[in-house]
Design a protein around this motif. Structure first.
Motif, PDB file in Angstrom:
ATOM      1  N   PHE A  91       0.928  -1.224  -0.007  1.00 10.89           N
ATOM      2  CA  PHE A  91      -0.022   0.006  -0.004  1.00 10.89           C
ATOM      3  C   PHE A  91       0.770   1.096   0.079  1.00 10.89           C
ATOM      4  O   PHE A  91       0.344   2.116  -0.479  1.00 10.89           O
ATOM      5  N   ASP A  92       1.975   1.012   0.618  1.00 11.65           N
ATOM      6  CA  ASP A  92       2.874   2.459   0.767  1.00 11.65           C
ATOM      7  C   ASP A  92       3.728   2.689  -0.797  1.00 11.65           C
ATOM      8  O   ASP A  92       4.166   3.890  -0.852  1.00 11.65           O
ATOM      9  N   GLU A  93       3.467   1.774  -1.588  1.00  8.52           N
ATOM     10  CA  GLU A  93       4.075   2.123  -2.921  1.00  8.52           C
ATOM     11  C   GLU A  93       2.905   2.246  -4.005  1.00  8.52           C
ATOM     12  O   GLU A  93       3.128   1.860  -5.070  1.00  8.52           O
ATOM     13  N   GLY A  94       2.004   3.321  -3.647  1.00  8.93           N
ATOM     14  CA  GLY A  94       0.913   3.558  -4.705  1.00  8.93           C
ATOM     15  C   GLY A  94       0.952   4.717  -5.533  1.00  8.93           C
ATOM     16  O   GLY A  94       2.155   5.100  -5.650  1.00  8.93           O
ATOM     17  N   ILE A  95       0.014   5.184  -5.792  1.00 10.28           N
ATOM     18  CA  ILE A  95      -0.233   6.394  -6.863  1.00 10.28           C
ATOM     19  C   ILE A  95      -1.048   7.262  -6.289  1.00 10.28           C
ATOM     20  O   ILE A  95      -2.199   7.130  -5.866  1.00 10.28           O
ATOM     21  N   ILE A  96      -0.457   8.636  -6.386  1.00 11.64           N
ATOM     22  CA  ILE A  96      -1.420   9.667  -6.202  1.00 11.64           C
ATOM     23  C   ILE A  96      -1.919  10.207  -7.487  1.00 11.64           C
ATOM     24  O   ILE A  96      -1.360  10.232  -8.683  1.00 11.64           O
ATOM     25  N   MET A  97      -3.376  10.247  -7.485  1.00 13.06           N
ATOM     26  CA  MET A  97      -4.258  10.488  -8.785  1.00 13.06           C
ATOM     27  C   MET A  97      -4.894  11.892  -8.751  1.00 13.06           C
ATOM     28  O   MET A  97      -5.572  11.805  -7.585  1.00 13.06           O
ATOM     29  N   ALA A  98      -4.795  12.697  -9.663  1.00 12.13           N
ATOM     30  CA  ALA A  98      -5.463  13.874  -9.660  1.00 12.13           C
ATOM     31  C   ALA A  98      -6.331  13.972 -10.985  1.00 12.13           C
ATOM     32  O   ALA A  98      -5.571  13.553 -11.944  1.00 12.13           O
ATOM     33  N   ASN A  99      -7.437  14.195 -10.823  1.00 10.81           N
ATOM     34  CA  ASN A  99      -8.491  14.000 -12.106  1.00 10.81           C
ATOM     35  C   ASN A  99      -9.423  15.151 -12.168  1.00 10.81           C
ATOM     36  O   ASN A  99     -10.040  15.641 -10.982  1.00 10.81           O
ATOM     37  N   TYR A 100     -10.012  15.421 -13.261  1.00  6.57           N
ATOM     38  CA  TYR A 100     -11.344  16.271 -13.447  1.00  6.57           C
ATOM     39  C   TYR A 100     -12.196  15.377 -14.273  1.00  6.57           C
ATOM     40  O   TYR A 100     -11.903  14.380 -15.058  1.00  6.57           O
ATOM     41  N   GLN A 101     -13.244  15.628 -14.247  1.00  9.34           N
ATOM     42  CA  GLN A 101     -14.423  14.574 -14.640  1.00  9.34           C
ATOM     43  C   GLN A 101     -15.690  15.629 -15.277  1.00  9.34           C
ATOM     44  O   GLN A 101     -16.055  16.314 -14.225  1.00  9.34           O
ATOM     45  N   ILE A 102     -16.288  15.248 -16.239  1.00  7.76           N
ATOM     46  CA  ILE A 102     -17.339  15.759 -16.669  1.00  7.76           C
ATOM     47  C   ILE A 102     -18.643  14.589 -16.268  1.00  7.76           C
ATOM     48  O   ILE A 102     -18.555  13.710 -16.586  1.00  7.76           O
ATOM     49  N   ASN A 103     -19.595  15.270 -15.674  1.00  2.23           N
ATOM     50  CA  ASN A 103     -20.663  14.576 -15.090  1.00  2.23           C
ATOM     51  C   ASN A 103     -21.765  14.415 -16.095  1.00  2.23           C
ATOM     52  O   ASN A 103     -22.370  15.651 -16.435  1.00  2.23           O
ATOM     53  N   PHE A 104     -22.555  13.454 -16.412  1.00  2.00           N
ATOM     54  CA  PHE A 104     -23.644  13.477 -17.234  1.00  2.00           C
ATOM     55  C   PHE A 104     -24.714  12.339 -16.399  1.00  2.00           C
ATOM     56  O   PHE A 104     -24.372  11.404 -16.662  1.00  2.00           O
ATOM     57  N   PHE A 105     -25.747  13.057 -15.668  1.00  4.05           N
ATOM     58  CA  PHE A 105     -26.767  12.138 -15.064  1.00  4.05           C
ATOM     59  C   PHE A 105     -25.958  11.140 -14.115  1.00  4.05           C
ATOM     60  O   PHE A 105     -25.206  11.681 -13.233  1.00  4.05           O
ATOM     61  N   ASN A 106     -26.038   9.966 -14.171  1.00  2.00           N
ATOM     62  CA  ASN A 106     -25.561   8.910 -13.561  1.00  2.00           C
ATOM     63  C   ASN A 106     -23.979   8.412 -13.994  1.00  2.00           C
ATOM     64  O   ASN A 106     -23.466   7.720 -13.351  1.00  2.00           O
ATOM     65  N   PHE A 107     -23.447   9.182 -15.050  1.00  2.00           N
ATOM     66  CA  PHE A 107     -22.236   8.704 -15.447  1.00  2.00           C
ATOM     67  C   PHE A 107     -21.242   9.921 -15.527  1.00  2.00           C
ATOM     68  O   PHE A 107     -21.634  10.899 -15.655  1.00  2.00           O
ATOM     69  N   SER A 108     -20.173   9.818 -15.310  1.00  2.00           N
ATOM     70  CA  SER A 108     -19.091  10.733 -15.528  1.00  2.00           C
ATOM     71  C   SER A 108     -17.649  10.135 -16.520  1.00  2.00           C
ATOM     72  O   SER A 108     -17.271   8.906 -16.156  1.00  2.00           O
ATOM     73  N   ILE A 109     -17.183  10.924 -17.046  1.00  2.00           N
ATOM     74  CA  ILE A 109     -16.035  10.412 -17.783  1.00  2.00           C
ATOM     75  C   ILE A 109     -14.818  11.737 -17.640  1.00  2.00           C
ATOM     76  O   ILE A 109     -15.360  13.020 -17.515  1.00  2.00           O
ATOM     77  N   GLY A 110     -13.581  11.406 -17.542  1.00  2.00           N
ATOM     78  CA  GLY A 110     -12.530  12.367 -17.357  1.00  2.00           C
ATOM     79  C   GLY A 110     -11.353  11.824 -17.507  1.00  2.00           C
ATOM     80  O   GLY A 110     -10.912  10.654 -17.963  1.00  2.00           O
ATOM     81  N   SER A 111     -10.152  12.594 -17.054  1.00  2.00           N
ATOM     82  CA  SER A 111      -8.921  12.114 -17.412  1.00  2.00           C
ATOM     83  C   SER A 111      -7.975  12.893 -16.196  1.00  2.00           C
ATOM     84  O   SER A 111      -8.608  13.833 -15.433  1.00  2.00           O
ATOM     85  N   GLY A 112      -6.877  12.240 -16.015  1.00  2.47           N
ATOM     86  CA  GLY A 112      -5.860  13.022 -15.124  1.00  2.47           C
ATOM     87  C   GLY A 112      -4.463  12.534 -15.221  1.00  2.47           C
ATOM     88  O   GLY A 112      -4.080  11.965 -16.313  1.00  2.47           O
ATOM     89  N   MET A 113      -3.781  12.944 -14.003  1.00  3.82           N
ATOM     90  CA  MET A 113      -2.549  12.133 -14.168  1.00  3.82           C
ATOM     91  C   MET A 113      -2.163  11.498 -12.773  1.00  3.82           C
ATOM     92  O   MET A 113      -2.643  11.810 -11.796  1.00  3.82           O
ATOM     93  N   GLY A 114      -1.335  10.306 -13.013  1.00  5.03           N
ATOM     94  CA  GLY A 114      -1.053   9.594 -11.921  1.00  5.03           C
ATOM     95  C   GLY A 114       0.311  10.058 -11.612  1.00  5.03           C
ATOM     96  O   GLY A 114       1.336   9.917 -12.579  1.00  5.03           O
ATOM     97  N   ILE A 115       0.740  10.156 -10.144  1.00  6.24           N
ATOM     98  CA  ILE A 115       1.898  10.448  -9.785  1.00  6.24           C
ATOM     99  C   ILE A 115       2.376   9.154  -8.835  1.00  6.24           C
ATOM    100  O   ILE A 115       1.904   9.134  -7.761  1.00  6.24           O
TER     101      ILE A 115
END
Length: 137
Positions: free
Chosen positions: A61-85
């Motif tokens: 668990f200590d060797e994970g990934i920090i994820m930052a993202n933005y998402q566009i939300n459509f009703f019950n569905f969302s899609i987006g992208s981001g960067m994994g650090i």
């Protein structure tokens, strides 16, 4: 640097918008291992949200990934992208795509898919807390 990005995101003017924090659990399909993590999401506009989270393998668990993202939300569905650090040294920052779906109207449970060049993760997100807007515009 990684801590600075996290602090800037957490204490930006977005703190006055709706915020939710929760847990993530799923399966890394490329490594055939289970993952666990935490996530913090903020609604910026009615159909736009941003998030930051930490996702790691259960056994490392200590060797994970920090994820930052933005998402566009459509009703019950969302899609987006981001960067994994990656937290581990000698690993490069990588882009990823994320899609979530909320199957139940009265439950906050979300199913997510996280795709990048070298990993595909499928799992569940469950919010543990939610705050409402603090300021009225």
């Amino acid at each position: 640097m990684k801590k600075a990005v996290l602090l800037i995101f957490l204490f930006s003017p977005l703190v006055y918008s709706q915020t939710s924090g929760g847990v993530i659990g799923g399966q890394n399909l490329t490594m055939d291992k289970q993952v666990l993590g935490v996530v913090l999401n903020k609604r910026i506009l009615p159909h736009l949200s941003g998030g930051v989270g930490y996702l790691g393998l259960i056994e490392n668990f200590d060797e994970g990934i920090i994820m930052a993202n933005y998402q566009i939300n459509f009703f019950n569905f969302s899609i987006g992208s981001g960067m994994g650090i990656p937290v581990v040294k000698n690993k490069k920052i990588f882009p990823f795509l994320i899609a979530t779906y909320k199957p139940f109207k009265k439950q906050s449970l979300r199913i997510f898919i996280n795709l990048s060049n070298d990993r595909q993760v499928v799992g569940f997100m469950y919010p543990l807390f939610k705050t409402k807007k603090m300021l009225k515009y």
